[in-house]
Write a protein that holds these residues in place. Structure first.
Motif, PDB file in Angstrom:
ATOM      1  N   VAL A 163       8.923  42.680  49.689  1.00 19.96           N
ATOM      2  CA  VAL A 163       9.867  41.865  48.931  1.00 19.96           C
ATOM      3  C   VAL A 163      11.057  42.730  48.531  1.00 19.96           C
ATOM      4  CG1 VAL A 163      10.224  40.552  46.813  1.00 19.96           C
ATOM      5  CG2 VAL A 163       8.089  40.299  48.079  1.00 19.96           C
ATOM      6  N   HIS A 164      12.254  42.181  48.673  1.00 22.81           N
ATOM      7  CA  HIS A 164      13.476  42.903  48.327  1.00 22.81           C
ATOM      8  C   HIS A 164      14.285  42.053  47.355  1.00 22.81           C
ATOM      9  CE1 HIS A 164      12.162  43.933  52.425  1.00 22.81           C
ATOM     10  NE2 HIS A 164      12.522  45.176  52.114  1.00 22.81           N
ATOM     11  N   HIS A 165      14.557  42.611  46.177  1.00 19.28           N
ATOM     12  CA  HIS A 165      15.306  41.902  45.145  1.00 19.28           C
ATOM     13  C   HIS A 165      16.659  42.584  44.927  1.00 19.28           C
ATOM     14  CE1 HIS A 165      11.869  39.529  44.519  1.00 19.28           C
ATOM     15  NE2 HIS A 165      11.268  40.242  43.579  1.00 19.28           N
ATOM     16  N   THR A 166      17.712  41.799  44.920  1.00 20.98           N
ATOM     17  CA  THR A 166      19.051  42.301  44.618  1.00 20.98           C
ATOM     18  C   THR A 166      19.369  42.027  43.150  1.00 20.98           C
ATOM     19  OG1 THR A 166      19.823  41.892  46.875  1.00 20.98           O
ATOM     20  CG2 THR A 166      21.500  42.145  45.164  1.00 20.98           C
ATOM     21  N   ARG A 167      19.754  43.049  42.425  1.00 21.56           N
ATOM     22  CA  ARG A 167      20.090  42.904  41.011  1.00 21.56           C
ATOM     23  C   ARG A 167      21.462  42.265  40.866  1.00 21.56           C
ATOM     24  NH1 ARG A 167      23.060  45.512  37.234  1.00 21.56           N
ATOM     25  NH2 ARG A 167      22.232  45.702  35.086  1.00 21.56           N
TER      26      ARG A 167
ATOM     27  N   GLY B  23      18.202  42.058  34.231  1.00 26.70           N
ATOM     28  CA  GLY B  23      17.100  41.109  34.213  1.00 26.70           C
ATOM     29  C   GLY B  23      17.199  39.966  35.196  1.00 26.70           C
ATOM     30  N   ILE B  24      18.313  39.817  35.868  1.00 26.59           N
ATOM     31  CA  ILE B  24      18.518  38.686  36.773  1.00 26.59           C
ATOM     32  C   ILE B  24      18.647  39.196  38.206  1.00 26.59           C
ATOM     33  CG2 ILE B  24      20.012  36.742  37.377  1.00 26.59           C
ATOM     34  CD1 ILE B  24      20.753  36.491  34.464  1.00 26.59           C
ATOM     35  N   TYR B  25      17.888  38.584  39.112  1.00 25.73           N
ATOM     36  CA  TYR B  25      17.811  39.052  40.491  1.00 25.73           C
ATOM     37  C   TYR B  25      17.968  37.886  41.463  1.00 25.73           C
ATOM     38  CZ  TYR B  25      16.090  43.421  38.524  1.00 25.73           C
ATOM     39  OH  TYR B  25      15.976  44.587  37.817  1.00 25.73           O
ATOM     40  N   ARG B  26      18.192  38.247  42.716  1.00 26.54           N
ATOM     41  CA  ARG B  26      18.255  37.265  43.802  1.00 26.54           C
ATOM     42  C   ARG B  26      17.327  37.745  44.916  1.00 26.54           C
ATOM     43  NH1 ARG B  26      21.911  33.225  45.699  1.00 26.54           N
ATOM     44  NH2 ARG B  26      22.478  33.062  43.478  1.00 26.54           N
ATOM     45  N   ALA B  27      16.471  36.848  45.395  1.00 27.22           N
ATOM     46  CA  ALA B  27      15.526  37.197  46.461  1.00 27.22           C
ATOM     47  C   ALA B  27      16.247  37.256  47.799  1.00 27.22           C
ATOM     48  CB  ALA B  27      14.409  36.159  46.514  1.00 27.22           C
ATOM     49  N   ALA B  28      15.890  38.241  48.618  1.00 36.75           N
ATOM     50  CA  ALA B  28      16.513  38.413  49.933  1.00 36.75           C
ATOM     51  C   ALA B  28      16.081  37.287  50.867  1.00 36.75           C
ATOM     52  CB  ALA B  28      16.127  39.768  50.519  1.00 36.75           C
TER      53      ALA B  28
ATOM     54  N   SER C  69      19.459  51.222  45.405  1.00 35.67           N
ATOM     55  CA  SER C  69      20.843  51.210  44.931  1.00 35.67           C
ATOM     56  C   SER C  69      21.314  49.794  44.614  1.00 35.67           C
ATOM     57  CB  SER C  69      21.763  51.839  45.984  1.00 35.67           C
ATOM     58  OG  SER C  69      21.679  51.125  47.207  1.00 35.67           O
ATOM     59  N   THR C  70      20.664  48.792  45.189  1.00 35.01           N
ATOM     60  CA  THR C  70      21.071  47.402  44.969  1.00 35.01           C
ATOM     61  C   THR C  70      20.094  46.609  44.114  1.00 35.01           C
ATOM     62  OG1 THR C  70      19.996  46.722  47.040  1.00 35.01           O
ATOM     63  CG2 THR C  70      22.335  47.300  47.149  1.00 35.01           C
ATOM     64  N   GLY C  71      18.918  47.176  43.826  1.00 28.11           N
ATOM     65  CA  GLY C  71      17.943  46.435  43.044  1.00 28.11           C
ATOM     66  C   GLY C  71      16.564  47.056  43.087  1.00 28.11           C
ATOM     67  N   MET C  72      15.631  46.366  43.738  1.00 23.75           N
ATOM     68  CA  MET C  72      14.245  46.813  43.731  1.00 23.75           C
ATOM     69  C   MET C  72      13.496  46.241  44.926  1.00 23.75           C
ATOM     70  SD  MET C  72      11.029  45.352  42.886  1.00 23.75           S
ATOM     71  CE  MET C  72      11.251  44.145  41.582  1.00 23.75           C
ATOM     72  N   ASN C  73      12.580  47.040  45.476  1.00 26.52           N
ATOM     73  CA  ASN C  73      11.677  46.586  46.525  1.00 26.52           C
ATOM     74  C   ASN C  73      10.235  46.744  46.047  1.00 26.52           C
ATOM     75  OD1 ASN C  73      13.978  46.364  48.137  1.00 26.52           O
ATOM     76  ND2 ASN C  73      13.614  48.300  49.186  1.00 26.52           N
TER      77      ASN C  73
END
Length: 213
Positions: free
Chosen positions: A95-99, A103-108, A74-78
């Motif tokens: 790895v957990h990425h927040t959208r 195309g732009i993400y932030r690493a947890a 719901s927040t991005g991609m794992n």
């Protein structure tokens, strides 16, 4: 022996293709704002890091990476990352990425210790401070993921030296000419002009038997 010769031939062909692309080094690193969204449900099971910039993480500390088990959230991609090291067992971590936007993400931040522990590990068993700084930069800002969900996946971010760090994965360790061309066209479209190098796992597949399964 026949399989080894075949893989060696594919490596030579891939090397020639990579070197054939002309490039002009980007003088400033700026993540583009207008990007395509990615539907992670469309991704195949596994992707392989084949090309990279000559950065402190990928030039010697990490010899290859397999990206697998992509999960849309719901927040991005794992996903799960398995990284190869020359003299040590492979390292696997989540790895957990927040959208942030398309195309732009932030690493947890919770992922930082595991990633640093793997990516700063040197072949001699020490810790690379230069590689750790690359990871610091990754976790300090946004990063870009470019993919057509089928042929290539580009991960790009800016180092503290304002230089592009680019890691490119394909659904095979032996990407086709079409896949390489599509990847380069996307980099040029986004004005990310960098020179890329082959991962050790591609140059020496005999050392990583079973990795691409």
């Amino acid at each position: 022996m026949k399989m080894f010769i075949l893989k060696k031939g594919r490596y030579i062909l891939l090397l020639m293709l990579v070197q054939s692309f002309e490039f002009i080094q980007t003088k400033q690193c700026n993540i583009p704002e207008d990007n395509e969204d990615i539907d992670w449900d469309n991704f195949s099971e596994a992707w392989y890091e084949v090309l990279h910039t000559f950065d402190p993480v990928m030039d010697k500390d990490v010899f290859g990476a397999k990206l697998h088990n992509f999960t849309k959230t719901s927040t991005g991609m794992n996903l799960i990352v398995t990284e190869l090291h020359k003299n040590f067992p492979s390292q696997t971590y989540a790895v957990h990425h927040t959208r942030k936007k398309a195309g732009i993400y932030r690493a947890a931040k919770n992922d930082e210790p595991a990633i640093k522990a793997s990516q700063s590990l040197t072949p001699e068993g020490g810790r690379s401070e230069d590689a750790a700084k690359i990871d610091d930069a990754l976790f300090s800002g946004d990063f870009l993921i470019l993919s057509d969900e089928e042929n290539y996946m580009i991960n790009a971010f800016c180092s503290y030296a304002d230089e592009w760090v680019v890691w490119v994965a394909f659904p095979s360790m032996n990407p086709t000419i079409q896949q390489l061309t599509l990847m380069w066209n996307k980099l040029m479209e986004k004005q990310i002009n960098v020179q890329l190098y082959l991962s050790e796992s591609v140059k020496h597949p005999e050392n990583f038997m079973g990795f691409n399964r």
